[in-house]
Design a protein around this motif. Structure first.
Motif, PDB file in Angstrom:
ATOM      1  N   LEU A 149      50.673  36.827  45.250  1.00 57.17           N
ATOM      2  CA  LEU A 149      49.287  36.547  44.870  1.00 57.17           C
ATOM      3  C   LEU A 149      48.756  37.662  43.969  1.00 57.17           C
ATOM      4  O   LEU A 149      48.157  37.409  42.922  1.00 57.17           O
ATOM      5  CB  LEU A 149      48.426  36.409  46.124  1.00 57.17           C
ATOM      6  CG  LEU A 149      46.961  36.076  45.852  1.00 57.17           C
ATOM      7  CD1 LEU A 149      46.849  34.664  45.311  1.00 57.17           C
ATOM      8  CD2 LEU A 149      46.134  36.209  47.120  1.00 57.17           C
ATOM      9  N   ALA A 150      49.007  38.900  44.386  1.00 60.20           N
ATOM     10  CA  ALA A 150      48.533  40.035  43.593  1.00 60.20           C
ATOM     11  C   ALA A 150      49.132  39.999  42.194  1.00 60.20           C
ATOM     12  O   ALA A 150      48.427  40.174  41.197  1.00 60.20           O
ATOM     13  CB  ALA A 150      48.897  41.347  44.286  1.00 60.20           C
ATOM     14  N   PHE A 151      50.429  39.773  42.132  1.00 65.39           N
ATOM     15  CA  PHE A 151      51.079  39.833  40.829  1.00 65.39           C
ATOM     16  C   PHE A 151      50.760  38.606  39.984  1.00 65.39           C
ATOM     17  O   PHE A 151      50.620  38.705  38.766  1.00 65.39           O
ATOM     18  CB  PHE A 151      52.595  39.987  41.020  1.00 65.39           C
ATOM     19  CG  PHE A 151      52.959  41.263  41.739  1.00 65.39           C
ATOM     20  CD1 PHE A 151      52.247  42.434  41.492  1.00 65.39           C
ATOM     21  CD2 PHE A 151      53.996  41.308  42.643  1.00 65.39           C
ATOM     22  CE1 PHE A 151      52.561  43.611  42.153  1.00 65.39           C
ATOM     23  CE2 PHE A 151      54.324  42.486  43.302  1.00 65.39           C
ATOM     24  CZ  PHE A 151      53.603  43.635  43.058  1.00 65.39           C
ATOM     25  N   ALA A 152      50.650  37.452  40.647  1.00 62.94           N
ATOM     26  CA  ALA A 152      50.378  36.233  39.889  1.00 62.94           C
ATOM     27  C   ALA A 152      49.002  36.295  39.240  1.00 62.94           C
ATOM     28  O   ALA A 152      48.812  35.802  38.127  1.00 62.94           O
ATOM     29  CB  ALA A 152      50.480  35.012  40.795  1.00 62.94           C
ATOM     30  N   ILE A 153      48.050  36.923  39.916  1.00 65.99           N
ATOM     31  CA  ILE A 153      46.726  37.064  39.314  1.00 65.99           C
ATOM     32  C   ILE A 153      46.813  37.991  38.114  1.00 65.99           C
ATOM     33  O   ILE A 153      46.197  37.768  37.078  1.00 65.99           O
ATOM     34  CB  ILE A 153      45.722  37.585  40.355  1.00 65.99           C
ATOM     35  CG1 ILE A 153      45.373  36.469  41.330  1.00 65.99           C
ATOM     36  CG2 ILE A 153      44.475  38.109  39.674  1.00 65.99           C
ATOM     37  CD1 ILE A 153      44.433  36.878  42.422  1.00 65.99           C
ATOM     38  N   LYS A 154      47.608  39.031  38.241  1.00 67.52           N
ATOM     39  CA  LYS A 154      47.703  39.993  37.145  1.00 67.52           C
ATOM     40  C   LYS A 154      48.399  39.393  35.940  1.00 67.52           C
ATOM     41  O   LYS A 154      48.077  39.715  34.806  1.00 67.52           O
ATOM     42  CB  LYS A 154      48.489  41.215  37.650  1.00 67.52           C
ATOM     43  CG  LYS A 154      48.203  42.481  36.879  1.00 67.52           C
ATOM     44  CD  LYS A 154      46.827  42.986  37.153  1.00 67.52           C
ATOM     45  CE  LYS A 154      46.770  44.494  37.115  1.00 67.52           C
ATOM     46  NZ  LYS A 154      45.587  44.988  37.797  1.00 67.52           N
ATOM     47  N   VAL A 155      49.398  38.508  36.178  1.00 69.62           N
ATOM     48  CA  VAL A 155      50.250  38.039  35.057  1.00 69.62           C
ATOM     49  C   VAL A 155      49.476  37.450  33.888  1.00 69.62           C
ATOM     50  O   VAL A 155      49.715  37.890  32.751  1.00 69.62           O
ATOM     51  CB  VAL A 155      51.327  37.065  35.587  1.00 69.62           C
ATOM     52  CG1 VAL A 155      52.013  36.356  34.440  1.00 69.62           C
ATOM     53  CG2 VAL A 155      52.356  37.823  36.396  1.00 69.62           C
TER      54      VAL A 155
END
Lengths: 483, 510
Positions: free
Chosen positions: B221-227
Motif C-alpha cells: 500500500l505504501a509503495f503503490a501510493i508512491k509509485v
C-alpha cells in the motif's frame, strides 16, 4: 522501619517547597525590586532541587525510602528531573507573558512551586495515601493557577470547571484506594502487589472495583476519554505558560503514578484491566483527534491534541511492564518538550493583553519570525509523529509496546489517527508558511528568557529524534526499578 | 581506489552534504538571493561529483558496496546501516543529477523566498539519498517520511493556484500509505525473532506465509501510493500540476521511483511467498494503469496534466516488470525508472519554460511554436521521442526489456501493455502537433523567445542522456543485472523452502 528518619528522598521536594515559601515571603515583605526577582529565585530553587535529585539518587540505595513511603529510586529520579525541567522552562516563559497580559504577581511562582512539590511526591510515593495527598497538593495549586487571571471570565470558568471535575476525580481515586485497602489490607504498593499477585473470589472482585475507580481518577488527571471534557476549557482559560506546564508536567506526574500503581502494584490483575485500558486508549485517540479536527482556536486545538496524546501513551501500557514503561517514559520527555514549546510559542508572542489564538493570527508568521515559525513547525511535526523528531521515535516505541502486548489493533488505530492529526497540525503550518501575513506585525518581541526556554525545548525535540539512545537507556533503567 | 575506511563513509558524506548545505543556506542573511542560489547549486553539484565514484565502485558486483553500519539504538536492534548495489546505484546518481538540474531550471522561475526554497531542495535531496541507501528498516522509514516535509513545503509555498490543497493532499495521502508500513515493520520485528530491524538479517529469515500476506499488503500500500499505481494515483495529478517546476521534476524524477524501489528492495525480498501470491493482482493493476494513464493523457487540455498522467502509464510499465519478476523484466523496470526520471524530468522543465513565457499551460493557447522557438521545439521533440519509446532512445530499451521479460509471466497482460506504447505515441504526437505545428494562432505566441543559454544548459545534459542511454544501454544495465539476478535467485529459493500460500489453516499465534 529503620529508614524512618531518612529525609534524603524528600530533599528535592523540600527544596522546592522552601523556594515556594521564600517566594511568598519575598512577595509580602520585600520592596518592589526584590519582588521582581521572583522568577530568578524560582529558577534557582528548581535548579537546586535538580542538583539534589542527581546528588541524592547517586548515593542513595534504591530500597531506602522515607518511612517506606517516599523513594528516590531511578524511576522517581527520572521523573524528578523531567518535572523540574518543565518547571524551569515554564518559569522562563512566564515573566514576559505575565508582563504582557498584566498579571505579574509573585504568588504565581509560588503556586507553580507548590504544584511541583505535589508532582514530585506523586512520582516518588509508593503508598496510596501519600500518593493521594501529593495529588491534592498538585491539584489545589493548579486550580488557583488556572484562575490566576481573575479579571477574565474564561479563566474563572476554567478554574471552576477544573476544580469541580478535579474534586470528583479525587473522590473516585480515594474510593478506589479504600477498595484496594479492603482487598489487600495495606496501602503500600509493594504489599498490595504481594497480596494481589493471584487474587481469588470476592477479594479479586473488590480489587477489580478498586482498580476501576483508580482508573477513573487517573483518567481525569491525564484527560483520557471519557474523562476529558474539562481539558479544552481549562487549557484555553488558563494563562498560556501554565497551560503548557499543565499539559507537560501534570501528564508526566500522573502517568508516573499510574505506571507505579497499575503496572507495579496491580500487575497481578493485568489480565483484567488490560482490555479496559486498551478500550480507553482507543477511544481517547479517536475522540481526541476528531475533537481537534473541529477546532478553530489554536489553544483549544492543542488541548484536544493533548487528549489524543494521552491516548497514544495509554496504548503502551497494555504491554508487559519494562517495555511499556520504557516507551511511556521516553515519550513523556519528548511530549513535555513539545507541549511547553507549543503553548510557549503562543505565550511568547503575547503583547498588550492579547495573544495569538486563531489561525489568522499566525498567518505569515514565517516571514516575520522565521526561527519561531521553524521551531513551532518542528513541534507540530513531532506531535504528528513524523521523523525527524522526538514524537516519531516516541510513537514508534509506544506502538511497538502495544504490538508486543498483543494489541496490534491499537498500533493500527494509533497510526491512522496520527494521519488524521496531520491534517489539523498542518493547518497551522499552512497558516504560518503558505498564507500571506496580514496587516502590521503587532505581536510582541520575544523576550530573551522565553527564547532560551523555547530553544531548549525545541532542541530536545530534535535531539531525541536524531539520537534517542541515551535517553532511552535512562528510561529503561528507570523502568526496571518498578517493583 | 580509496581506502575501505574512506569508502564506507562516502554514502554518509553524500547524505550529509546537502543537509549541511541546507543548514548553511539557512544561516545566511535573508536578502542575499543570489548567494542562496549559488550555494544551492554548489552543494548539489558537489554531491553529484561525490556520487560519481560510486559507479566504478559498484562495478559488476552483485553484493552490497560502500556499506557502513554504526550502532544507533542498539537495545532495540536499530542501526545506521547504509550501502548500495546495482538496484540503487543509478537511482542515487539520478537523484544527485536531477537536483542541480532542477535548481538551475528554477533559477528565474523562483524569485520569492529563494533562501527557503534552496533549504528545502537540499533537505529533500538528503532525504531521497537516504531512502535509496538505507539498509535498516527504521532508518529507511525515517528518510521515507522525513522527505515528505520539504516536498510539502515546495508544493505549498511555490506552487500554483491550488497549491495548499495539493500540498495537504500530497502529505496526507502519502502519510496514510506509509504509517501502516510502520506497523508492519514493528510486527515483522516482533514475529521474525531476529531482534533486529536490519534488512539483511530480516531477509534471511522470512516469516510465515499467512503473516507475509498481511505485511506485504501494508508495504505494498505504501509503495503503490508512491509509485503511484492505479487506483492510488489520484494525488499525483494535483501534486504535479500545482507544484513549481523544480518540485515536479523531483517528484516525477525521483520520488515516484521510491515506490518501485521499495518493492524491489524491501517488499519482495522480505516476503517472497506473498509477493508471488500478489503478483497477478499487481500485474493487472499495472496494465490498467498503463492503459488508463495513456487514455486520460489523450484527453488532457493542460500540458502539465498530460505529462503527469503519462507518468501513471510509464510507471505502470515499471510495475508490470516488477510483478513479472524475471531478470529481464526487472532490469527493464529499473532502467525504465531512470528513463522516466530523465524524460519526464525534462518534459516538466520544458513545460515550465513555456509557462514562464506565457503563464498558461493550456494546449489550446499554443500552436505553431515551431516558428518562433525552433531550438525549443527540437529539444521537445527529442525528449518526447524518449518518452514515447522510439527505438534509439532510452525509453525504448526499458519498455522493450519489460515487455520481453513479462511475456513468460503473462502473455495477455504483455499484449495489453504493448497497446500502451501505441497510445503513448498517440497522445504525445497529437500534443506536439497542436502545440508546435500549424499556424501561430495567438498574437502572444509569435514573439516568444527561444531557449536562453541557461535553459539550454539545463536541458542539454538531459537530452544527451536520453540519447546516450538509448544507444549505450549496456553501460548502465551491466551494473543493474548482477544485483537483480541475485535478488531474484534468493527470492525463488525462499519460495521453494516455504510451503505455498494456501490459507487452509491459520495457526493461532498467541
Amino acid at each position: 522501619v529503620s529508614d524512618a528518619l531518612e529525609l534524603r528522598p524528600a530533599l528535592p521536594a523540600l527544596i522546592v517547597a522552601g523556594t515556594g515559601l521564600a517566594l511568598l515571603l519575598v512577595q509580602a515583605f520585600s520592596p518592589r525590586g526584590l519582588a521582581r526577582s521572583s522568577p530568578g529565585i524560582a529558577i534557582l530553587g528548581l535548579g537546586g532541587a535538580l542538583w539534589a535529585t542527581v546528588a541524592v539518587s547517586a548515593v542513595l540505595p534504591s530500597r531506602v525510602g522515607l518511612a517506606g513511603v517516599l523513594y528516590l529510586d531511578a524511576f522517581a529520579a527520572f521523573f524528578h528531573v523531567l518535572i523540574l525541567c518543565c518547571g524551569i522552562v515554564a518559569f522562563l516563559l512566564s515573566p514576559a507573558y505575565l508582563e504582557a497580559t498584566g498579571g505579574a504577581r509573585g504568588e504565581y511562582y509560588a503556586l507553580v512551586c507548590f504544584s511541583i512539590v505535589g508532582m514530585l511526591g506523586l512520582v516518588s510515593a509508593r503508598e496510596l495515601i501519600s500518593l493521594f495527598v501529593a495529588l491534592e497538593i498538585m491539584s489545589v495549586s493548579l486550580y488557583a493557577l488556572v484562575g490566576f487571571q481573575r479579571d477574565r471570565l474564561t479563566a474563572l470558568e476554567a478554574a471552576l470547571k477544573y476544580f469541580v471535575t478535579g474534586a470528583f476525580a479525587s473522590a473516585f481515586l480515594l474510593y478506589g484506594v479504600a477498595f484496594l485497602y479492603g482487598a489487600s489490607g495495606s496501602t503500600s504498593l509493594v504489599r498490595i502487589s504481594r497480596a494481589l499477585a493471584r487474587p481469588e473470589g470476592d477479594l479479586a472482585l473488590m480489587a477489580l472495583v478498586g482498580t476501576g475507580l483508580l482508573l477513573v481518577g487517573f483518567g481525569f488527571k491525564i484527560a483520557s476519554v471519557p474523562f476529558h471534557m474539562w481539558a479544552p476549557d481549562v487549557y484555553q482559560g488558563a494563562p498560556t505558560p501554565v497551560t503548557g506546564f499543565m499539559a507537560a508536567a501534570v501528564k508526566v506526574a500522573a502517568l508516573g503514578a499510574m505506571i507505579q500503581v497499575l503496572g507495579g502494584a496491580l500487575g497481578g490483575l493485568a489480565v483484567d484491566w488490560r482490555a479496559a485500558l486498551a478500550l480507553l486508549a482507543l477511544l481517547t485517540m479517536v475522540i481526541g483527534n476528531l475533537g481537534a479536527l473541529a477546532q478553530e482556536n489554536v489553544k483549544r486545538m492543542l488541548a484536544f491534541s493533548s487528549i489524543a496524546h494521552a491516548g497514544y501513551l495509554l496504548t503502551a501500557l497494555v504491554a508487559p511492564l519494562p517495555d511499556a514503561a520504557t516507551a511511556v517514559l521516553f515519550y513523556l520527555v519528548g511530549y513535555a518538550a513539545v507541549s511547553l514549546a507549543g503553548f510557549g510559542t503562543l505565550a511568547a508572542l503575547a503583547t498588550q493583553g492579547r495573544e495569538p489564538s486563531t489561525l489568522e493570527d499566525l498567518s505569515g508568521l514565517a516571514s516575520r519570525r522565521p526561527w519561531l515559525a521553524a521551531g513551532l513547525t518542528l513541534v507540530l511535526i513531532s506531535l504528528t509523529g513524523v521523523p525527524i523528531s522526538a514524537g516519531f521515535v516516541g510513537k514508534f516505541f509506544l506502538f511497538r509496546a502495544a504490538v508486543e502486548g498483543g494489541y496490534t489493533i491499537l498500533a493500527v488505530v494509533g497510526v491512522l489517527t496520527s494521519v488524521l492529526s496531520a491534517y489539523y497540525y498542518l493547518r497551522v503550518v499552512v497558516a504560518m508558511y503558505m498564507r500571506p501575513a496580514q496587516g502590521e506585525d503587532t505581536w510582541g518581541p520575544i523576550s530573551p528568557a522565553a527564547g532560551i526556554g523555547l530553544a531548549a525545548s525545541v532542541a530536545v525535540v530534535l535531539i531525541l529524534g536524531l539520537y534517542p539512545g541515551p535517553v532511552l537507556e535512562l528510561a529503561r533503567e528507570a523502568a526496571l526499578t518498578i517493583r | 581506489m580509496a581506502s575501505p575506511q574512506a569508502e564506507s563513509w562516502l554514502l554518509s558524506a553524500l547524505i550529509a552534504l546537502p543537509a549541511i548545505g541546507a543548514l548553511i543556506v539557512a544561516l545566511t542573511p535573508k536578502a542575499a538571493a543570489g548567494l542562496h542560489r549559488w550555494l544551492g547549486i554548489g552543494f548539489s553539484l558537489a554531491t553529484f561529483a561525490g556520487s560519481l565514484p560510486l559507479i566504478g565502485g559498484v562495478g559488476r558486483a552483485s553484493a552490497l558496496r560502500f556499506e557502513q553500519q554504526l550502532p544507533w539504538i542498539p537495545s532495540f536492534g536499530i542501526s545506521y546501516h547504509v550501502g548500495i548495489d546495482g538496484l540503487s546505484l543509478w537511482l542515487v546518481i539520478l537523484t544527485t543529477f536531477l537536483t542541480p538540474v532542477a535548481l538551475l531550471g528554477s533559477w528565474r522561475g523562483i524569485s520569492e523566498r529563494v533562501k527557503e526554497f534552496n533549504v528545502f531542495m537540499l533537505l529533500l535531496e538528503a532525504g531521497m539519498l537516504g531512502v535509496f541507501c538505507a539498509l535498516d528498516l527504521f532508518l529507511f522509514y525515517v528518510f521515507w517520511e522525513a522527505m515528505l516535509i520539504p516536498m510539502y513545503f515546495l508544493i505549498g509555498i511555490w506552487g500554483h493556484e491550488r497549491r495548499i490543497y495539493a500540498a495537504v493532499k500530497f502529505f496526507l495521502y502519502t502519510m496514510a500509505g506509509s504509517v501502516l508500513m510502520l506497523v508492519a515493520f514493528i510486527v515483522l520485528y516482533a514475529e521474525s525473532g531476529v531482534a533486529s530491524f536490519d534488512l539483511l538479517e530480516l531477509t534471511g529469515k522470512p516469516v510465515g506465509p499467512e503473516l507475509q500476506m498481511w505485511l506485504f499488503g501494508a508495504f505494498a500500500l505504501a509503495f503503490a501510493i508512491k509509485v503511484p499505481m492505479f487506483p492510488f494515483h489520484t494525488w499525483l495529478p494535483d501534486a504535479h500540476v500545482e507544484a513549481p517546476t523544480a518540485g515536479s521534476v523531483i517528484l516525477a524524477g525521483v520520488l515516484l521511483k521510491m515506490g518501485g524501489y521499495g518493492f524491489l528492495r524491501l517488499a519482495i525480498p522480505l516476503f517472497p511467498n506473498a509477493s508471488a501470491a500478489y503478483a497477478p493482482l499487481i500485474g493487472i493493476l499495472a496494465v490498467v494503469g498503463i492503459l488508463y494513464g495513456a487514455l486520460v493523457s489523450l484527453v488532457q487540455t493542460d500540458l502539465k496534466k498530460l505529462v503527469a498522467y503519462s507518468s501513471v502509464a510509464h510507471l505502470g510499465f515499471v510495475m508490470l516488470g516488477i510483478a513479472a519478476l524475471t531478470p529481464t523484466s526487472v532490469v527493464g523496470s529499473v532502467y525504465q525508472m531512470l528513463n522516466h526520471g530523465v524524460s519526464t524530468g525534462a518534459l516538466f522543465l520544458l513545460v515550465g519554460m513555456l509557462y514562464e513565457r506565457r503563464h498558461t499551460r493550456s494546449i489550446a493557447e499554443f500552436g505553431g511554436l515551431r516558428a518562433p522557438m525552433p531550438r525549443f521545439t527540437a529539444v521537445f521533440l527529442l525528449i518526447s521521442f524518449s518518452s514515447m519509446a522510439v527505438p534509439g532512445f532510452n525509453g525504448f530499451v526499458g519498455e522493450f526489456l519489460i515487455l520481453v521479460g513479462s511475456w513468460p509471466f503473462s502473455a495477455p497482460l504483455t499484449v495489453l501493455a504493448s497497446l500502451g506504447v501505441v497510445l503513448a505515441a498517440a497522445y504525445m504526437l497529437w500534443m506536439i502537433q497542436r502545440v508546435f505545428y500549424g499556424e501561430v494562432t495567438q498574437e502572444a505566441n509569435a514573439r516568444l523567445a527561444d531557449l536562453s543559454l541557461r535553459e539550454g544548459a539545463v536541458l542539454l545534459p538531459l537530452a544527451a542522456l536520453a540519447l546516450f542511454m538509448g544507444l549505450a544501454s549496456p553501460l548502465f544495465t551491466r551494473a543493474i543485472e548482477p544485483s537483480v539476478t541475485s535478488m531474484i535467485r534468493q527470492v525463488n529459493a525462499q519460495q521453494r523452502e516455504q510451503p505455498p500460500v494456501v490459507a487452509e489453516h491459520v495457526p493461532e499465534r498467541r
